[in-house]
Design a protein around this motif. Structure first.
Motif, PDB file in Angstrom:
ATOM      1  N   GLY A  48      -0.551  -1.321   1.829  1.00  0.00           N
ATOM      2  CA  GLY A  48      -1.509  -0.701   0.927  1.00  0.00           C
ATOM      3  C   GLY A  48      -2.945  -0.927   1.373  1.00  0.00           C
ATOM      4  N   PRO A  49      -3.828  -0.287   0.642  1.00  0.00           N
ATOM      5  CA  PRO A  49      -5.242  -0.322   1.028  1.00  0.00           C
ATOM      6  C   PRO A  49      -5.814  -1.740   1.091  1.00  0.00           C
ATOM      7  CG  PRO A  49      -4.906   1.079  -0.914  1.00  0.00           C
ATOM      8  CD  PRO A  49      -3.590   0.543  -0.536  1.00  0.00           C
ATOM      9  N   THR A  50      -5.393  -2.596   0.187  1.00  0.00           N
ATOM     10  CA  THR A  50      -5.952  -3.948   0.185  1.00  0.00           C
ATOM     11  C   THR A  50      -5.588  -4.670   1.475  1.00  0.00           C
ATOM     12  OG1 THR A  50      -5.599  -3.947  -2.189  1.00  0.00           O
ATOM     13  CG2 THR A  50      -6.207  -6.032  -1.193  1.00  0.00           C
ATOM     14  N   ALA A  51      -4.299  -4.555   1.850  1.00  0.00           N
ATOM     15  CA  ALA A  51      -3.862  -5.206   3.083  1.00  0.00           C
ATOM     16  C   ALA A  51      -4.588  -4.614   4.283  1.00  0.00           C
ATOM     17  CB  ALA A  51      -2.359  -5.058   3.245  1.00  0.00           C
ATOM     18  N   ALA A  52      -4.743  -3.299   4.282  1.00  0.00           N
ATOM     19  CA  ALA A  52      -5.432  -2.654   5.400  1.00  0.00           C
ATOM     20  C   ALA A  52      -6.862  -3.153   5.497  1.00  0.00           C
ATOM     21  CB  ALA A  52      -5.413  -1.132   5.226  1.00  0.00           C
ATOM     22  N   GLY A  59       0.660   1.616   5.501  1.00  0.00           N
ATOM     23  CA  GLY A  59       0.727   2.370   4.253  1.00  0.00           C
ATOM     24  C   GLY A  59      -0.552   2.280   3.452  1.00  0.00           C
ATOM     25  N   GLY A  60      -1.653   2.197   4.160  1.00  0.00           N
ATOM     26  CA  GLY A  60      -2.916   2.000   3.472  1.00  0.00           C
ATOM     27  C   GLY A  60      -3.476   3.253   2.826  1.00  0.00           C
ATOM     28  N   GLY A  61      -3.057   4.390   3.320  1.00  0.00           N
ATOM     29  CA  GLY A  61      -3.579   5.626   2.757  1.00  0.00           C
ATOM     30  C   GLY A  61      -5.004   5.890   3.181  1.00  0.00           C
ATOM     31  N   LEU A  72      -5.709  14.311  -2.194  1.00  0.00           N
ATOM     32  CA  LEU A  72      -6.959  14.138  -1.455  1.00  0.00           C
ATOM     33  C   LEU A  72      -7.913  13.252  -2.243  1.00  0.00           C
ATOM     34  CD1 LEU A  72      -8.557  14.934   1.042  1.00  0.00           C
ATOM     35  CD2 LEU A  72      -9.345  16.961  -0.164  1.00  0.00           C
ATOM     36  N   ASN A  73      -7.929  13.499  -3.545  1.00  0.00           N
ATOM     37  CA  ASN A  73      -8.784  12.723  -4.426  1.00  0.00           C
ATOM     38  C   ASN A  73      -8.411  11.244  -4.351  1.00  0.00           C
ATOM     39  OD1 ASN A  73     -10.775  12.518  -6.533  1.00  0.00           O
ATOM     40  ND2 ASN A  73      -9.038  12.000  -7.860  1.00  0.00           N
ATOM     41  N   LYS A  74      -7.104  10.991  -4.455  1.00  0.00           N
ATOM     42  CA  LYS A  74      -6.630   9.614  -4.393  1.00  0.00           C
ATOM     43  C   LYS A  74      -7.007   8.997  -3.038  1.00  0.00           C
ATOM     44  CE  LYS A  74      -2.237   7.055  -4.619  1.00  0.00           C
ATOM     45  NZ  LYS A  74      -1.598   7.248  -3.300  1.00  0.00           N
ATOM     46  N   ALA A  75      -6.753   9.776  -1.985  1.00  0.00           N
ATOM     47  CA  ALA A  75      -7.036   9.272  -0.633  1.00  0.00           C
ATOM     48  C   ALA A  75      -8.516   8.969  -0.472  1.00  0.00           C
ATOM     49  CB  ALA A  75      -6.593  10.299   0.400  1.00  0.00           C
ATOM     50  N   PHE A  76      -9.339   9.815  -1.082  1.00  0.00           N
ATOM     51  CA  PHE A  76     -10.783   9.637  -0.972  1.00  0.00           C
ATOM     52  C   PHE A  76     -11.178   8.278  -1.548  1.00  0.00           C
ATOM     53  CE2 PHE A  76     -15.177  10.373  -2.467  1.00  0.00           C
ATOM     54  CZ  PHE A  76     -15.737  10.742  -1.263  1.00  0.00           C
ATOM     55  N   PHE A  77     -10.620   7.980  -2.708  1.00  0.00           N
ATOM     56  CA  PHE A  77     -10.977   6.699  -3.308  1.00  0.00           C
ATOM     57  C   PHE A  77     -10.364   5.522  -2.562  1.00  0.00           C
ATOM     58  CE2 PHE A  77     -12.260   9.529  -6.709  1.00  0.00           C
ATOM     59  CZ  PHE A  77     -13.534   9.020  -6.947  1.00  0.00           C
ATOM     60  N   GLU A 135       3.709   5.814   2.367  1.00  0.00           N
ATOM     61  CA  GLU A 135       3.982   6.375   3.695  1.00  0.00           C
ATOM     62  C   GLU A 135       3.457   5.464   4.789  1.00  0.00           C
ATOM     63  OE1 GLU A 135       3.278  10.450   4.562  1.00  0.00           O
ATOM     64  OE2 GLU A 135       3.527  11.080   2.474  1.00  0.00           O
ATOM     65  N   PHE A 136       4.304   5.165   5.751  1.00  0.00           N
ATOM     66  CA  PHE A 136       3.909   4.332   6.884  1.00  0.00           C
ATOM     67  C   PHE A 136       3.897   5.177   8.145  1.00  0.00           C
ATOM     68  CE2 PHE A 136       5.795   1.411   3.846  1.00  0.00           C
ATOM     69  CZ  PHE A 136       4.913   0.340   3.859  1.00  0.00           C
ATOM     70  N   SER A 137       2.981   4.899   9.026  1.00  0.00           N
ATOM     71  CA  SER A 137       3.028   5.569  10.333  1.00  0.00           C
ATOM     72  C   SER A 137       3.423   4.527  11.367  1.00  0.00           C
ATOM     73  CB  SER A 137       1.681   6.210  10.646  1.00  0.00           C
ATOM     74  OG  SER A 137       0.627   5.305  10.427  1.00  0.00           O
ATOM     75  N   ASP A 138       4.505   3.843  11.087  1.00  0.00           N
ATOM     76  CA  ASP A 138       4.884   2.717  11.927  1.00  0.00           C
ATOM     77  C   ASP A 138       6.323   2.359  11.586  1.00  0.00           C
ATOM     78  OD1 ASP A 138       3.867   0.342  13.652  1.00  0.00           O
ATOM     79  OD2 ASP A 138       4.945  -0.582  11.972  1.00  0.00           O
ATOM     80  N   TYR A 139       7.017   1.663  12.509  1.00  0.00           N
ATOM     81  CA  TYR A 139       8.429   1.357  12.279  1.00  0.00           C
ATOM     82  C   TYR A 139       8.691  -0.109  11.995  1.00  0.00           C
ATOM     83  CZ  TYR A 139       8.998   6.033  14.087  1.00  0.00           C
ATOM     84  OH  TYR A 139       8.905   7.373  14.261  1.00  0.00           O
ATOM     85  N   ILE A 140       7.694  -0.900  11.983  1.00  0.00           N
ATOM     86  CA  ILE A 140       7.888  -2.333  11.790  1.00  0.00           C
ATOM     87  C   ILE A 140       7.393  -2.789  10.430  1.00  0.00           C
ATOM     88  CG2 ILE A 140       7.090  -4.587  12.599  1.00  0.00           C
ATOM     89  CD1 ILE A 140       7.225  -3.309  15.441  1.00  0.00           C
ATOM     90  N   VAL A 141       6.251  -2.280  10.085  1.00  0.00           N
ATOM     91  CA  VAL A 141       5.647  -2.690   8.820  1.00  0.00           C
ATOM     92  C   VAL A 141       6.547  -2.379   7.613  1.00  0.00           C
ATOM     93  CG1 VAL A 141       3.616  -2.525   7.369  1.00  0.00           C
ATOM     94  CG2 VAL A 141       3.369  -2.489   9.845  1.00  0.00           C
ATOM     95  N   PRO A 142       7.236  -1.227   7.573  1.00  0.00           N
ATOM     96  CA  PRO A 142       8.038  -0.941   6.363  1.00  0.00           C
ATOM     97  C   PRO A 142       9.114  -2.004   6.094  1.00  0.00           C
ATOM     98  CG  PRO A 142       7.808   1.028   7.704  1.00  0.00           C
ATOM     99  CD  PRO A 142       7.260  -0.110   8.517  1.00  0.00           C
ATOM    100  N   ASN A 143       9.705  -2.551   7.160  1.00  0.00           N
ATOM    101  CA  ASN A 143      10.718  -3.594   6.935  1.00  0.00           C
ATOM    102  C   ASN A 143      10.071  -4.910   6.511  1.00  0.00           C
ATOM    103  OD1 ASN A 143      13.002  -2.132   7.328  1.00  0.00           O
ATOM    104  ND2 ASN A 143      13.210  -2.662   9.516  1.00  0.00           N
ATOM    105  N   ARG A 144       8.959  -5.207   7.118  1.00  0.00           N
ATOM    106  CA  ARG A 144       8.255  -6.429   6.723  1.00  0.00           C
ATOM    107  C   ARG A 144       7.827  -6.347   5.269  1.00  0.00           C
ATOM    108  NH1 ARG A 144       4.975  -9.922  10.735  1.00  0.00           N
ATOM    109  NH2 ARG A 144       5.879  -9.351  12.750  1.00  0.00           N
ATOM    110  N   ALA A 145       7.359  -5.172   4.893  1.00  0.00           N
ATOM    111  CA  ALA A 145       6.899  -4.984   3.524  1.00  0.00           C
ATOM    112  C   ALA A 145       8.064  -5.141   2.554  1.00  0.00           C
ATOM    113  CB  ALA A 145       6.261  -3.614   3.374  1.00  0.00           C
ATOM    114  N   LEU A 146       9.233  -4.672   2.993  1.00  0.00           N
ATOM    115  CA  LEU A 146      10.428  -4.782   2.158  1.00  0.00           C
ATOM    116  C   LEU A 146      10.778  -6.257   1.971  1.00  0.00           C
ATOM    117  CD1 LEU A 146      12.509  -2.914   0.847  1.00  0.00           C
ATOM    118  CD2 LEU A 146      13.891  -3.112   2.925  1.00  0.00           C
TER     119      LEU A 146
END
Ligand SMILES: Nc1ncnc2c1ncn2[C@@H]1O[C@H](COP(=O)(O)OP(=O)(O)OP(=O)(O)O)[C@@H](O)[C@H]1O
Ligand SMILES: Nc1ncnc2c1ncn2[C@@H]1O[C@H](COP(=O)(O)OP(=O)(O)OP(=O)(O)O)[C@@H](O)[C@H]1O
Ligand SMILES: [Mg+2]
Ligand SMILES: [Mg+2]
Lengths: 358, 221, 263, 221, 358
Positions: free
Chosen positions: B92-96, B172-174, B13-18, C55-66
């Motif tokens: 990741g967060p930066t991309a998001a 995967g931005g978290g 949670l801490n990580k997610a918060f940041f 963790e991804f909540s999607d089925y496309i991004v994980p392959n693109r990321a790979l």
């Protein structure tokens, strides 16, 4: 005569360059295109305002006063006609040249329009920055201006903490910051109480006298015109229906509208009860200029066997020239009264018999 | 047991918060840097204003509406090549943050436009009459005068960003919202879902409060 | 930036220069992310890796990321999807090893068996093609529908059904949402991982997916990276007995791949 | 071929279009019915106003912030029991409308509050001085005076709803946004993606235009 | 004397119930709590305003005029003290009773505050709805009111299309809709031009006379006070520093501030040039009431051997009672001038020698 000389001298001192046109308006037309068709704000106005003059504009709401004055610095683009300020035709200027020209045209607004998020000093500095003054100079000039308008202690205060009169002083300081040669005032005192109005007018008068700035001012108050203007124009439906030296316009209003306006200052409605109460001849006597001070009534009373009773009257000093109007009841034999009246007719501007003896 | 369970999630949670702070921080910054000028542009180029440019106004207005019409998930994916070029990663967060920023920019621009519209036209005219340049008017009149409104708008944007950042999970931005979704939605774990939502709610309340106070401080009216 | 910092310190001269000790493994939220976290990550850490599970909540991004190198491996897809995705997106993907996968099942609170399914019944299916393809396969196996033979599993949708024996009405729904909608529809095709997460009993299914290995999920890496040390290490960990123990303990109901059943 | 393809998708697009209209129509209606009173409540119970009730103001403000903090997908899930109770189903456009409505209500309430705040306090005071009841003031002063702003706000809400409705796909709600995601995004069908997005953009532009015009018509200032 | 009788009669007609307290303010205090501490708006004001009276309030900006008048209908809740309107203590009323009480207290605002989204007729109908009048009656009454304020043709027009004066008339119609017994006006004419102001004042006067409504009005213009008020209060720092019949206050202002205000109407700044120009004794003579009309000056000039020269002067009718002030130069032998002055002292209110003969 000494007095008259002094009066002239006052003008000479203040308005050194008088006689040259500071503002020349040619055939000015301002139309507003709206959904409901074209509304005419200003309708073919021609006027020349001289250097150092204080030019007043009066008229009903919607007459086009604001439209006119806003055309003078091109806040509104004229639909037709040309504005020359100090010889420069404004409408042909580039944006940059226009900004430069505006530095020389100060404007004061009824609602002040200060930047609420900036302090008094910053508000004034803003105008100086517009003229690209170096920072150091700006500080000095801001303090000079604040001294001038009597707000030196309010430099760091935000406009919200000022009274109306103080806000207007800031507005004036801002308008004067870049030593303009023209000052436009759109109802600069309408929002103020009479005492504050007086102090603002004093300040404007001082500016006009000391700096020789040409002032164009719109007002609803004839008192203001009387107090400060050299010339006055009466506007109606976008036109100047009457225009001339204030004294002349007050003394001899031509148009109904003008009379209407002037009556708020020079009003002589005798209460009906008073008129009924008087038995003698009621006359209205108007003196003008130096004559007002020459004891005509005193002479008349001493020369003829009539008793004079002042019912109403007033002596106004308009630009330091007296204008007197008296309504008197003359009692005495009808021949004496007739003689007295003809004497008055000779020595005064105008005598009007309002009602013959009952 | 729920308490143990909550404790066990705390590091995450801490990580997610940041992560959330990181994402919304970046996006807010970007949306201010880009959205503020856009909002000003939308205002000053409008009919009757001192930089009247109806074409510019309409084009910018159209683009702003356009970005606002595209569903966020599509925006997120459509931006992947751009994101990769810009920040060198697509996850990741930066991309998001890239997608969040793009979504926030037009929103904030509209908010800024609205705030500036509240300024008394007379104050702007007084500045024009004084001979000020458009740039001076923008910097010394529009921005200071609209500041309280803009801060309120930034608060609104920030809170919307927090809600949107929950979708960062797609790349995967978290972040806290994604944590709530991952546990609450995908793993049916209500305890964690509630915990994370409480964190979100507190965060939003704090931001709203801070925004209100800050906006009041700069309000000199 | 952190990727580079370790690469030059350890094995910069080795042929597998790109291999780093810091790895990111992607997975979809839920059991597969848990599987990576609980059954693979500890093993890798023992071998000195620093592992981050994305963790991804999607089925496309994980392959693109790979493909983009943002992650080094992922676990969420089956072979058919992987191959088609790679083809469609002009990338190369290779699977390392198949892992236990929860079978999709058709569940119903209305019908007791597949035979009872009424004409025009409503069936909830996953709205993403990966899972939808599996659902259609079950229905096809049961003889309820027939899919267009040319259709790619990557883009299959209810529109590709050429024969619909019972006039099933399809309701595409987000996969994780399916367990929550069982009560709302006549039938629901629920992916096993979400069924388990929501405490459904796989045995309640009218029919479970007959799962050939090519429909089981697998660990996938970028094409050409099958031989890296990391790939070898992952395979070694998944093949270890410890991995299966964890599966037995924490992932009950997941159908084991052939290699695990047959060893 | 793309043209053929577009033609082939038309029936589905048509259906999706009406699903979108259906969902956002319901949600807008509900958010107006519920959000409008809430927005008014937020205003009139504020300090110094004619129904000052700081407690009510704070509680309502908190709830509004709370709903705005929860990620939409979580809201969607959290509302399932309620949705089921209310409309008897948890899937399809009707169910999606419930969540959309709940998300739109606090947003619209804030927008209404902001619009009403723009009304000249003097007009409200004049109404109080005349001896009007709170109800009269609300109905005959606040609402008519804020009408242009409220219409603008409804436009803003409607456009946000269209963006959000793309997420209706999670519960099988359908709609144009979901079509874009399912075919355009998941199934790489760019033709559909572009077609649907063009439809969305046009829809948004039309709504914006209509909102602007309508707001101008009722503006008697 | 006939005149004086008529004047009194005018009062008797208009203010039939005069003598009963319509408004009683006891120990009124209004404090504002702000971040920067407590600001005092109204500071222990006690005043009784009688039925049918027109009560004016003047004072600088921030003096507390608005705070005071807004307490009278509880738009501001007093911090202390009690307001009785027609005998009813307002602060103890329930919300519903207060609303009923407000139906009997009309209020007019400087900025009109009309509902911009409603037509003129709807704006007025709003006030009637507040009093629960049946719809049919409302229509009739709205038209009656519109006739009264001269806007019958503007019923279906929106406020944005009206001029300032027209908007204010709508405001007046709204305030009068429920036949109030008290009318509160907060700078009701400050936003209007002099001609419009005059027509609004006429209307207020008519309402006061015909309907016997008690009026409390705040203004910045002493002209307005002169024209319409029976009594006037001068406010400063939340207090009534001076209060009394308008004629008294104009004739004998006690406080500096009051003099300041009055000087805007009765101002006699002689231009310095004029004073220098005169050689004789300059005297300021003030007449009051009936005396103004009795030819004192005429008698003086005829009885003594002095020559009189009017420098400045005015006769004002305040509530139809004349108030005269003249500045005269008297020329003659010093004994004759001294005699003339002592004669004037006997027969006039006040004589002041401004400057002895040069
Ligand atoms: N921007 C505008 N668009 C349309 N019509 C306008 C505009 N500005 C002014 N007018 C119209 O032009 C005419 C003149 O207006 P203007 O403001 O100049 O009058 P004014 O004499 O200054 O009145 P006031 O004393 O009320 O300030 C009026 O009929 C007014 O309605
Ligand atoms: N709501 C308020 N909060 C705080 N202070 C206030 C408030 N209203 C008025 N005041 C203060 O109370 C004092 C009296 O204000 P008031 O408005 O009554 O003056 P006024 O005589 O009506 O002035 P003006 O002629 O400018 O209308 C002022 O110092 C003012 O700043
Ligand atoms: Mg004007
Ligand atoms: Mg006031």
């Amino acid at each position: 005569m000494k007095g008259a000389f002094l009066i002239v001298k006052g003008h000479v001192e203040g308005l050194g360059e008088r006689g040259d046109a500071m503002i020349r308006v040619e055939n000015l037309v301002k139309e507003y295109k709206t959904k409901k068709g074209i509304i005419i704000g200003v309708d073919h106005v021609n006027v020349t305002i001289e250097k150092g003059e204080v030019f007043g504009i009066v008229g009903y709401s919607g007459a086009g006063k604001s439209s006119f004055i806003r055309c003078l610095n091109l806040l509104e683009t004229p639909s037709n006609g040309e504005i020359y300020i100090d010889g420069v035709g404004l409408t042909s200027l580039s944006k940059q040249e226009l900004r430069a020209a505006r530095l020389k045209i100060g404007m004061i607004f009824q609602h002040f329009y200060l930047i609420s998020a900036k302090t008094v000093a910053e508000n004034i500095a803003f105008a100086l920055k517009a003229a690209n003054h170096p920072r150091k100079e700006i500080n000095d000039r801001v303090h000079e201006l604040l001294e001038m308008v009597g707000l030196a202690d309010k430099a760091e205060v935000y406009p919200a903490q000022l009274s109306g009169g103080q806000k207007q002083r800031v507005g004036i300081a801002r308008a004067l910051a870049n030593n303009p040669s023209v000052l436009l005032c759109d109802e600069a005192t309408s929002a103020l109480d009479p005492s504050t109005t007086k102090s603002i007018l004093k300040l404007l008068k001082k500016i006009n006298k000391e700096l020789g700035i040409t002032i164009v001012l719109i007002t609803h108050e004839m008192e203001v015109v009387k107090e400060i203007c050299d010339r006055v124009a009466v506007m109606q439906d976008g036109k100047f229906v009457e225009e001339g030296p204030v004294y002349e316009v007050f003394a001899h209003p031509q148009e109904e509208l003008t009379k209407h306006f002037i009556s708020s200052v020079l009003q002589f409605d005798l209460p009906a009860a008073i008129v009924e109460h008087c038995a003698g001849t009621i006359v209205k006597i108007q003196f003008k200029g130096a004559v007002a001070g020459e004891g005509v009534i005193s002479d008349m009373l001493q020369q003829f066997n009539v008793k004079g009773n002042f019912l109403h009257g007033k002596i106004e000093y308009i630009q330091d020239i007296p204008l007197g109007i008296f309504i008197m009841e003359l009692q005495g034999s009808s021949s004496a009264v007739a003689d007295a009246i003809s004497y008055l007719e000779k020595r005064t501007e105008q005598v009007e018999v309002i009602r013959d003896a009952a | 047991m729920p308490l143990d369970h909550i404790v066990s999630i705390l590091p995450e949670l801490n990580k997610a918060f940041f992560e959330t702070l990181y994402m919304v921080g970046i996006s807010l910054t970007v949306s201010i840097i880009v959205g503020l000028p856009l909002g000003i542009l939308l205002f000053v180029t409008d009919r009757g204003l001192f930089l009247e440019q109806i074409l510019v106004k309409n084009v910018v207005g159209f683009i702003v509406n356009l970005v606002r019409s595209v569903p966020f998930i599509i925006l997120l994916v459509a931006l992947i090549p751009f994101t990769n070029w810009l920040v060198g990663t697509t996850i990741g967060p930066t991309a998001a943050s890239v997608a969040l920023s793009v979504a926030a920019i037009p929103f904030f621009a509209r908010v800024v436009e609205t705030s500036i519209r509240e300024i008394d036209k007379g104050v702007i005219e007084a500045a024009i009459a004084v001979g000020a340049t458009p740039w001076m008017i923008i910097r010394e009149v529009l921005l200071p005068e609209a500041r309280p409104g803009i801060i309120q708008g930034a608060t609104l944007t920030l809170i919307s960003l927090i809600a949107y950042s929950a979708m960062a999970g797609i790349v995967g931005g978290g972040g806290v919202g994604d944590l709530a979704i991952r546990y609450g939605y995908y793993r049916y774990d209500n305890t964690i879902m509630f915990t994370t939502i409480i964190v979100l709610v507190l965060l939003v309340q704090v931001i709203q409060l801070a925004g209100d106070i800050f906006s009041k401080i700069v309000d000199k009216r | 930036g952190s990727d580079d910092s370790t690469s030059d310190s350890s094995e910069s001269a080795a042929p597998e220069a790109e291999e780093t000790k810091e790895v990111k493994i992607g997975a979809t939220s839920g059991p597969y992310a848990d599987m990576v976290t609980k059954a693979i990550k500890p093993g890798l850490e023992e071998k000195g890796y620093t592992v981050e599970v994305v963790e991804f909540s999607d089925y496309i991004v994980p392959n693109r990321a790979l493909d983009n190198g943002d992650i080094q491996a992922n676990l969420f897809q089956h072979k058919v999807y992987m191959e088609n995705f790679a083809k469609e997106n002009n990338m190369e993907l290779s699977d390392l090893i198949v892992v236990p996968t929860a079978p999709m099942g058709i569940y119903s609170n209305v019908f007791a068996s597949m035979d009872e399914i009424a004409d025009g019944a409503e069936i909830a299916i996953p709205n993403d093609p990966t899972n939808a393809a599996r659902a259609f396969l079950i229905l096809e196996d049961e003889g309820l529908i027939k899919l267009d033979e040319n259709v790619s599993p990557l883009t299959v949708s209810e529109n590709d059904i050429v024969e619909n024996v019972k006039n099933l009405q399809f309701v595409p729904i987000e996969a994780a949402q399916l367990p929550r909608s069982v009560e709302q529809v006549d039938l629901a095709a629920v992916p096993g991982n979400f069924a388990l997460a929501s405490d459904m009993d796989l045995l309640d299914a009218l029919v479970l997916e007959n799962m050939p290995d090519e429909y089981r999920n697998r660990v996938v890496v970028k094409g050409g990276e099958e031989e890296t040390q990391l790939s070898k290490d992952i395979i070694e960990i998944v093949e270890s007995a410890g991995f299966e123990e964890i599966i037995d303990a924490e992932f009950q109901g997941f159908g084991k791949p052939e290699w695990m059943e047959n060893r």
